[in-house]
Design an enzyme around this catalytic site. Structure first.
Site, PDB file in Angstrom:
ATOM      1  CG  HIS A 290      29.743  -3.479 -11.207  1.00 58.93           C
ATOM      2  ND1 HIS A 290      31.453  -3.520 -10.960  1.00 58.93           N
ATOM      3  CD2 HIS A 290      29.426  -2.637 -12.090  1.00 58.93           C
ATOM      4  CE1 HIS A 290      31.906  -2.565 -11.262  1.00 58.93           C
ATOM      5  NE2 HIS A 290      30.721  -2.299 -12.789  1.00 58.93           N
TER       6      HIS A 290
ATOM      7  CG  HIS B  90      -0.288   0.011   2.444  1.00 60.58           C
ATOM      8  ND1 HIS B  90       0.105  -1.673   2.574  1.00 60.58           N
ATOM      9  CD2 HIS B  90       0.479   0.175   3.509  1.00 60.58           C
ATOM     10  CE1 HIS B  90       1.052  -1.355   4.216  1.00 60.58           C
ATOM     11  NE2 HIS B  90       0.801  -0.448   4.691  1.00 60.58           N
TER      12      HIS B  90
ATOM     13  NE  ARG C 151      36.382  -5.946 -13.111  1.00 63.17           N
ATOM     14  CZ  ARG C 151      36.455  -4.831 -14.338  1.00 63.17           C
ATOM     15  NH1 ARG C 151      36.250  -4.711 -14.819  1.00 63.17           N
ATOM     16  NH2 ARG C 151      35.703  -4.102 -13.758  1.00 63.17           N
TER      17      ARG C 151
END
Length: 250
Positions: free
Chosen positions: A190, A101, A224
């Protein structure tokens, strides 16, 4: 004649961001851009066709809003440039939204924005002013993302914290609470976030809309970043119990 240059992942990510901005904003520009394959580069001055990739410098038109299917193709192109895979067939992107809400009005505005942009929006509620429990709503949204019904999810409550906690209990979900554009982009590039949570008590509707644009317009980072996200998944799998293992520690 020099060989055509394949756009870099950074250039493609910038193109995706521009496509999403055009999709959700509907400003004014000059030449429409559609999702493209990596067969031949296109200069900013040349007309853009569906058979050529768009460089980061190419103008993106908002005069004819880009459909949600263009976002799918552009995202797939980012993935393809990093992995060598072929782009997926364009499809309508499903996004689940939900709020308690305290976040209903913000959720409704975000839903309208995404629907107008051509996304397939699944509204998990709430749709009234009566108090509801945010864990129920957050679970409904997260489950739709986890089972593949929707590609992304957006959840709004008063602070965004509780809904983020609930969503991250669902295997396969990587929810991120974002409060500005930098955290939105970081959570995607990331951390490969697939659910966004927002706190209606801390940010306004204008900023919330900008966060959603930035979040959807940022591609998952390869290399990475992907390797570290895989480690997140590995940790999750260590604690997911198989049926019948309720009596065992995680």
């Amino acid at each position: 004649m020099p060989e055509p240059r394949t756009p870099s992942a950074d250039e493609v990510r910038e193109m995706v961001r521009r496509v999403v901005d055009a999709t959700l904003d509907g400003g004014a520009s000059t030449s429409p851009v559609t999702a493209a394959s990596a067969s031949a580069p296109v200069s900013a001055s040349a007309p853009v066709s569906a058979s050529a990739p768009v460089s980061a410098s190419a103008p993106v038109s908002a005069s004819a809003p880009v459909s949600a299917s263009a976002l799918v193709s552009a995202s797939a192109l980012v993935s393809a440039s990093a992995t060598g895979a072929a782009p997926v067939t364009p499809e309508r992107v499903g996004i689940a939204i939900g709020a308690d809400h305290g976040g209903r009005q913000m959720k409704d505005r975000i839903g309208e924005m995404l629907t107008e942009a051509g996304f397939a929006v699944r509204d998990c509620g709430t749709n009234g002013s009566e108090p509801v429990d945010y864990p129920d709503i957050a679970h409904d949204v997260a489950r739709l993302v986890a089972d593949g019904t929707c590609r992304w999810g957006v959840i709004v409550d008063g602070a965004g914290i509780g809904s983020c906690m609930v969503a991250n209990k669902v295997p396969g979900v990587r929810a991120a609470l974002c409060h500005d554009l930098s955290s939105a982009r970081n959570s995607r590039e990331h951390n490969h976030a697939n659910v966004l949570t927002l706190g209606a008590g801390f940010i306004g509707q204008g900023l919330a809309a900008e966060i959603v644009r930035a979040w959807l317009g940022t591609a998952w980072g390869p290399g990475r970043h992907a390797a570290r996200v895989q480690k997140i998944t590995d940790v999750e799998r260590r604690y997911v119990r198989a049926p019948g293992d309720e009596g065992r520690a995680g």
